[in-house]
Design an enzyme around this catalytic site. Sequence first.
Site, PDB file in Angstrom:
ATOM      1  N   TYR A  55      31.926  52.522  37.685  1.00  0.00           N
ATOM      2  CA  TYR A  55      33.031  51.657  37.290  1.00  0.00           C
ATOM      3  C   TYR A  55      33.556  52.180  35.956  1.00  0.00           C
ATOM      4  O   TYR A  55      32.829  52.205  34.954  1.00  0.00           O
ATOM      5  CB  TYR A  55      32.574  50.203  37.148  1.00  0.00           C
ATOM      6  CG  TYR A  55      32.398  49.481  38.458  1.00  0.00           C
ATOM      7  CD1 TYR A  55      33.337  48.551  38.885  1.00  0.00           C
ATOM      8  CD2 TYR A  55      31.294  49.711  39.271  1.00  0.00           C
ATOM      9  CE1 TYR A  55      33.193  47.879  40.084  1.00  0.00           C
ATOM     10  CE2 TYR A  55      31.135  49.044  40.476  1.00  0.00           C
ATOM     11  CZ  TYR A  55      32.089  48.130  40.873  1.00  0.00           C
ATOM     12  OH  TYR A  55      31.940  47.470  42.066  1.00  0.00           O
ATOM     13  N   HIS A  81      37.353  40.158  49.900  1.00  0.00           N
ATOM     14  CA  HIS A  81      36.637  41.347  49.428  1.00  0.00           C
ATOM     15  C   HIS A  81      35.134  41.267  49.700  1.00  0.00           C
ATOM     16  O   HIS A  81      34.477  40.295  49.334  1.00  0.00           O
ATOM     17  CB  HIS A  81      36.863  41.517  47.927  1.00  0.00           C
ATOM     18  CG  HIS A  81      36.223  42.750  47.358  1.00  0.00           C
ATOM     19  ND1 HIS A  81      36.604  44.026  47.720  1.00  0.00           N
ATOM     20  CD2 HIS A  81      35.223  42.902  46.461  1.00  0.00           C
ATOM     21  CE1 HIS A  81      35.873  44.912  47.061  1.00  0.00           C
ATOM     22  NE2 HIS A  81      35.019  44.252  46.287  1.00  0.00           N
TER      23      HIS A  81
END
Length: 502
Positions: A92, A278
């Site tokens: 990330y 999601h």
Amino acid sequence: MENSTHTILAFSRELHTCDTNDKSITESTVRVIWAYHHKDMGEAGQNYHGSNRGTKSLRLLNPEKEEVLSASLPYFDLTNKDVPVPDKDTTYWCQMFKIPIQHEKHHVTKVEPLIQKGHENLVHHILLYQCSSNLNDSVLDYGHECYHPNMPDSFLTCETVIFAWAIGGEGFTYPPHVGLSIGTAADPQFVLMEVHYDNPSYTEGLIDNSGLRLIYTPVIRKYDAGVIEAGLWVSLFHNIPPGMPEFVSEGHCTLECLEEALGAERPSGIHVFAVLLHAHLAGRAIRMRHFHNGEEQKLLAYDDEFDFNFQEFQYLKEERTILPGDNLITECHYSTVDRIRMTWGGLSTRNEMCLSYLLYYPRINLTRCASIPDIMEQLQFIGVKEIYRPVRTWPFIIKSPKQYKNLSFMDAMNKFKWSRSEGVSYNELVLKLPVNVRCSKTDNAEWSIQGMTALPPEIERPYKTEPVICSSSSSLHCSLFPTVLFVVYVTASTIGNIGPFV
């Protein structure tokens, strides 16, 4: 229809044929198979397509709403600059940006992904967060790996999601009466772009420059858009046993949170116009269930054929009003038949999530409405009796019984001998457990209900879909169902002398 540059094919079929060999066409993801030959069909019949074939996931009943936007509308790009993607499974990467529009209100009308060519499978999702307005330009110097012990403190001020894009998604156009507000004191001045890189093959030497393009207008629209993140708080307290063909997790946007936040800010309710569902690799289906005064409403959004590689905002056919005291439940279905260890909630695509992002108007001070299940009752299921207190390590350590002594709770859950029947019993328990309420504002503030314990509502499980009724005259004939028209076009510059698809 064919001309010198394009061949256009149009065909139609009923949404529900009631033929057991056909799939119904719904608002869920549909995997389309395509193939063609570059020459026209001759007397001998169809030509074999060879390698000219492929698949694509689409939402046939939920195409992008294309608003005619002026080509002269201004825009700005938020893109990474030569980010070295590590040779590891999941990264990330966070980069701070300053919104270039200051001191005058504008509305963002469309957001487009700018994915570096060749990196379509590397960039899994992009989130854009609003950060504290008290920051200064010193935070703009460099990016850093997110959720890292050494990441800049300024990143911790970025809690409010203002836009989300996920793999396979296209650009998003806001409805004509709604826009993402920029340029005023209440709007984001500094934003954090979080890019999730998925590199399961551990490829070395990758450099990425992906990001987002924001198209905006000085013509002010009627409403400011907001985003609410709903579902299961991403944590190890969300877990799924191995070897399960079906396991259901639920994240609760509780009536207590909506009662307090909407009651204070918008008693007449907010209006949801799009939803992004999601999950990660184990996800098979996701539904957003809506309850008003205890009565279940029509599903807010759903995808019963969830594709990890195709996640985008679904436009609602009709805007849905959410009122104080309503309940929203993000219901995620998983399959772990190919796994031999527990699947944990977490950031990696091999971990799991269960989230919904709601786009709505008018914007209020509610950014997250989620829940966490009680972990101790989950551990009691496998026989844990006591943990070491005070908790000094994470994951915390078990004290008794003897077979789990000095193991972390993760190790204990993996040591337990899971069978499918045990997994089913565990699933039934988890869905009834009390939940810890997450109810957040902007700038890391919280509503007073944050951290309190609530009981999940008593609801019908599993969710019952509306039955498809076929004509009694024939099992292969369906009574008066609407049809869908497909239009496919291909360009001569791409495939040469265009011929029929086979």
